[in-house]
Design a protein around this motif. Structure first.
Motif, PDB file in Angstrom:
ATOM      1  N   GLY A 159       0.790  -1.202   0.000  1.00 48.76           N
ATOM      2  CA  GLY A 159       0.000   0.000   0.000  1.00 48.76           C
ATOM      3  C   GLY A 159       0.830   1.262   0.000  1.00 48.76           C
ATOM      4  N   PRO A 160       0.176   2.353  -0.108  1.00 48.76           N
ATOM      5  CA  PRO A 160      -1.244   2.505  -0.421  1.00 48.76           C
ATOM      6  C   PRO A 160      -1.513   2.196  -1.891  1.00 48.76           C
ATOM      7  CG  PRO A 160      -0.182   4.649  -0.338  1.00 48.76           C
ATOM      8  CD  PRO A 160       0.864   3.630   0.045  1.00 48.76           C
ATOM      9  N   SER A 161      -2.758   2.295  -2.282  1.00 51.99           N
ATOM     10  CA  SER A 161      -3.095   1.990  -3.672  1.00 51.99           C
ATOM     11  C   SER A 161      -2.823   3.203  -4.562  1.00 51.99           C
ATOM     12  CB  SER A 161      -4.561   1.600  -3.795  1.00 51.99           C
ATOM     13  OG  SER A 161      -5.376   2.748  -3.700  1.00 51.99           O
ATOM     14  N   PRO A 162      -2.533   2.950  -5.844  1.00 51.98           N
ATOM     15  CA  PRO A 162      -2.309   4.067  -6.772  1.00 51.98           C
ATOM     16  C   PRO A 162      -3.524   4.990  -6.892  1.00 51.98           C
ATOM     17  CG  PRO A 162      -1.565   2.011  -7.743  1.00 51.98           C
ATOM     18  CD  PRO A 162      -2.289   1.658  -6.469  1.00 51.98           C
ATOM     19  N   LYS A 163      -4.720   4.403  -6.807  1.00 51.40           N
ATOM     20  CA  LYS A 163      -5.933   5.202  -6.973  1.00 51.40           C
ATOM     21  C   LYS A 163      -6.162   6.131  -5.779  1.00 51.40           C
ATOM     22  CE  LYS A 163     -10.798   4.657  -8.176  1.00 51.40           C
ATOM     23  NZ  LYS A 163     -11.852   3.680  -8.425  1.00 51.40           N
ATOM     24  N   SER A 164      -5.942   5.628  -4.559  1.00 51.76           N
ATOM     25  CA  SER A 164      -6.220   6.452  -3.386  1.00 51.76           C
ATOM     26  C   SER A 164      -5.103   7.453  -3.079  1.00 51.76           C
ATOM     27  CB  SER A 164      -6.476   5.576  -2.158  1.00 51.76           C
ATOM     28  OG  SER A 164      -5.310   4.882  -1.796  1.00 51.76           O
ATOM     29  N   SER A 165      -3.893   7.156  -3.523  1.00 57.29           N
ATOM     30  CA  SER A 165      -2.751   8.057  -3.268  1.00 57.29           C
ATOM     31  C   SER A 165      -1.907   8.202  -4.536  1.00 57.29           C
ATOM     32  CB  SER A 165      -1.886   7.488  -2.143  1.00 57.29           C
ATOM     33  OG  SER A 165      -2.624   7.347  -0.974  1.00 57.29           O
ATOM     34  N   PRO A 166      -2.462   8.841  -5.562  1.00 56.33           N
ATOM     35  CA  PRO A 166      -1.778   8.864  -6.855  1.00 56.33           C
ATOM     36  C   PRO A 166      -0.396   9.509  -6.848  1.00 56.33           C
ATOM     37  CG  PRO A 166      -3.673  10.365  -6.869  1.00 56.33           C
ATOM     38  CD  PRO A 166      -3.713   9.596  -5.577  1.00 56.33           C
ATOM     39  N   ARG A 167      -0.134  10.441  -5.937  1.00 61.57           N
ATOM     40  CA  ARG A 167       1.163  11.120  -5.932  1.00 61.57           C
ATOM     41  C   ARG A 167       2.214  10.423  -5.070  1.00 61.57           C
ATOM     42  NH1 ARG A 167      -0.224  17.537  -5.731  1.00 61.57           N
ATOM     43  NH2 ARG A 167      -1.394  17.580  -7.675  1.00 61.57           N
ATOM     44  N   SER A 168       1.771   9.548  -4.169  1.00 59.22           N
ATOM     45  CA  SER A 168       2.734   9.005  -3.214  1.00 59.22           C
ATOM     46  C   SER A 168       2.766   7.485  -3.093  1.00 59.22           C
ATOM     47  CB  SER A 168       2.453   9.588  -1.826  1.00 59.22           C
ATOM     48  OG  SER A 168       1.175   9.172  -1.377  1.00 59.22           O
ATOM     49  N   TRP A 169       1.871   6.766  -3.760  1.00 57.50           N
ATOM     50  CA  TRP A 169       1.770   5.324  -3.528  1.00 57.50           C
ATOM     51  C   TRP A 169       3.081   4.596  -3.763  1.00 57.50           C
ATOM     52  CZ3 TRP A 169       2.708   1.529  -7.075  1.00 57.50           C
ATOM     53  CH2 TRP A 169       2.828   1.951  -8.399  1.00 57.50           C
ATOM     54  N   ASP A 170       3.827   4.997  -4.761  1.00 61.84           N
ATOM     55  CA  ASP A 170       5.059   4.286  -5.109  1.00 61.84           C
ATOM     56  C   ASP A 170       6.239   4.669  -4.210  1.00 61.84           C
ATOM     57  OD1 ASP A 170       5.114   6.867  -6.140  1.00 61.84           O
ATOM     58  OD2 ASP A 170       6.186   6.295  -7.957  1.00 61.84           O
ATOM     59  N   LYS A 171       6.026   5.609  -3.309  1.00 60.63           N
ATOM     60  CA  LYS A 171       7.095   6.039  -2.397  1.00 60.63           C
ATOM     61  C   LYS A 171       6.989   5.366  -1.027  1.00 60.63           C
ATOM     62  CE  LYS A 171       7.075  10.260  -4.991  1.00 60.63           C
ATOM     63  NZ  LYS A 171       6.244   9.676  -6.030  1.00 60.63           N
ATOM     64  N   SER A 172       5.943   4.620  -0.807  1.00 58.49           N
ATOM     65  CA  SER A 172       5.714   3.963   0.477  1.00 58.49           C
ATOM     66  C   SER A 172       6.730   2.851   0.717  1.00 58.49           C
ATOM     67  CB  SER A 172       4.312   3.359   0.502  1.00 58.49           C
ATOM     68  OG  SER A 172       4.168   2.465   1.580  1.00 58.49           O
ATOM     69  N   PRO A 173       7.207   2.697   1.968  1.00 55.98           N
ATOM     70  CA  PRO A 173       8.135   1.597   2.253  1.00 55.98           C
ATOM     71  C   PRO A 173       7.464   0.233   2.154  1.00 55.98           C
ATOM     72  CG  PRO A 173       7.595   2.785   4.270  1.00 55.98           C
ATOM     73  CD  PRO A 173       6.995   3.560   3.126  1.00 55.98           C
ATOM     74  N   VAL A 174       6.129   0.180   2.129  1.00 57.77           N
ATOM     75  CA  VAL A 174       5.438  -1.114   1.966  1.00 57.77           C
ATOM     76  C   VAL A 174       4.753  -1.240   0.597  1.00 57.77           C
ATOM     77  CG1 VAL A 174       5.157  -1.524   4.441  1.00 57.77           C
ATOM     78  CG2 VAL A 174       3.362  -0.316   3.191  1.00 57.77           C
ATOM     79  N   ALA A 175       5.185  -0.416  -0.345  1.00 59.08           N
ATOM     80  CA  ALA A 175       4.606  -0.501  -1.690  1.00 59.08           C
ATOM     81  C   ALA A 175       4.821  -1.878  -2.305  1.00 59.08           C
ATOM     82  CB  ALA A 175       5.207   0.578  -2.597  1.00 59.08           C
ATOM     83  N   ASN A 176       5.922  -2.536  -1.959  1.00 61.95           N
ATOM     84  CA  ASN A 176       6.192  -3.870  -2.499  1.00 61.95           C
ATOM     85  C   ASN A 176       5.803  -4.974  -1.523  1.00 61.95           C
ATOM     86  OD1 ASN A 176       7.100  -3.057  -5.017  1.00 61.95           O
ATOM     87  ND2 ASN A 176       9.150  -2.658  -4.231  1.00 61.95           N
ATOM     88  N   GLY A 177       5.183  -4.608  -0.418  1.00 67.26           N
ATOM     89  CA  GLY A 177       4.629  -5.600   0.487  1.00 67.26           C
ATOM     90  C   GLY A 177       5.305  -5.682   1.841  1.00 67.26           C
ATOM     91  N   ALA A 178       4.527  -6.079   2.803  1.00 68.06           N
ATOM     92  CA  ALA A 178       4.981  -6.365   4.163  1.00 68.06           C
ATOM     93  C   ALA A 178       4.012  -7.408   4.720  1.00 68.06           C
ATOM     94  CB  ALA A 178       4.983  -5.110   5.020  1.00 68.06           C
ATOM     95  N   HIS A 179       4.360  -8.006   5.834  1.00 68.79           N
ATOM     96  CA  HIS A 179       3.536  -9.078   6.389  1.00 68.79           C
ATOM     97  C   HIS A 179       3.183  -8.805   7.840  1.00 68.79           C
ATOM     98  CE1 HIS A 179       4.251 -11.676   2.932  1.00 68.79           C
ATOM     99  NE2 HIS A 179       5.430 -11.099   2.917  1.00 68.79           N
ATOM    100  N   TYR A 180       1.959  -9.147   8.187  1.00 71.54           N
ATOM    101  CA  TYR A 180       1.491  -9.090   9.562  1.00 71.54           C
ATOM    102  C   TYR A 180       0.814 -10.425   9.819  1.00 71.54           C
ATOM    103  CZ  TYR A 180      -0.590  -7.424  13.859  1.00 71.54           C
ATOM    104  OH  TYR A 180      -0.919  -7.262  15.166  1.00 71.54           O
ATOM    105  N   PHE A 181       1.153 -11.073  10.910  1.00 74.20           N
ATOM    106  CA  PHE A 181       0.608 -12.396  11.166  1.00 74.20           C
ATOM    107  C   PHE A 181      -0.529 -12.340  12.169  1.00 74.20           C
ATOM    108  CE2 PHE A 181       4.756 -13.173   9.440  1.00 74.20           C
ATOM    109  CZ  PHE A 181       4.510 -14.206   8.554  1.00 74.20           C
TER     110      PHE A 181
END
Length: 175
Positions: A16-38
Motif C-alpha cells: 500500500g497505499p493503492s495508486p488510486k487512493s494516493s496517486p502522488r505518493s503510492w510508489d514512495k511507500s516503504p510497503v509498496a512492495n509488500g509487508a507481512h502481519y501475522f
C-alpha cells in the motif's frame, strides 16, 4: 494449520497505499512492495460450530465462518467471514469479509456472495452492496514497484530488513 489442526497462522500480506487512493505518493511507500502481519487463530471446543478465534492487532475476537465455496477439485475458493467484538455489552467492532482466491472478482461472483450473505441474514449487519466497499489496492499481478530513488532509499536505510524482522517477531509471538 498448527500441529493437531486446532489453530492456524494467517500471513496477512499488505501492499500500500493503492495508486488510486494516493496517486502522488503510492510508489514512495516503504510497503509498496509488500509487508507481512501475522494473525493467529484457534478453535475453542466450547464455541459453536463455525466459530474460529483469531488474535491480531492486540485483541482476540471471534470469526464466524458464514459461507464457504469450493472449486471442482474440492479446494476452498471463497469464504464469507463475520467478525463482531463487544465489550461491556457495546459493539466496538464489526467486520464482514468477502474472501476469494481470485485476485479480482467478477460482478457475478460478487453478486453471488452478496446473495449468500443476505440468505444468511447478514444485511442487518451491513452486507448489502450499498453498505460495503471493495478495499482499493494495487494488484499483485502488477509486480513490484521499481523506483530507484524512493525504494532504493528505503532499502539503503534497512527498512526492508526491519519489516522482515518485525514479521518474524510477530510470527513468533514476540518471544
Amino acid at each position: 494449520l498448527t500441529e493437531g489442526g486446532e489453530g492456524w497462522k494467517d500471513d496477512f500480506g499488505i501492499r500500500g497505499p493503492s495508486p488510486k487512493s494516493s496517486p502522488r505518493s503510492w510508489d514512495k511507500s516503504p510497503v509498496a512492495n509488500g509487508a507481512h502481519y501475522f494473525l493467529f487463530g484457534r478453535v475453542d471446543k466450547n464455541d459453536p460450530k463455525g466459530v474460529l478465534r483469531e488474535s491480531g492487532f492486540g485483541v482476540e475476537f471471534p470469526n464466524y465462518i458464514v459461507d464457504v465455496q469450493k472449486d471442482a477439485d474440492g479446494n476452498y475458493k471463497e469464504a464469507i467471514q463475520f467478525q463482531c467484538l463487544e465489550r461491556g455489552g457495546v459493539r466496538v467492532f464489526e467486520g464482514i469479509n468477502f474472501m476469494s482466491r481470485n485476485e479480482v472478482m467478477t460482478d457475478e461472483e460478487m453478486s453471488a456472495m452478496h446473495a449468500r450473505a443476505a440468505e444468511a441474514g447478514m444485511e442487518k449487519y451491513g452486507s448489502a452492496p450499498e453498505q460495503m466497499h471493495t478495499v482499493e489496492r494495487r494488484l499483485k499481478s502488477q509486480g513490484d514497484v521499481d523506483d530507484g530513488a524512493w525504494q532504493g532509499m528505503w532499502k539503503s536505510l534497512g527498512v526492508d530488513k526491519l519489516l522482515e524482522q518485525l514479521a518474524v517477531l510477530i510470527e513468533d509471538g514476540g518471544r
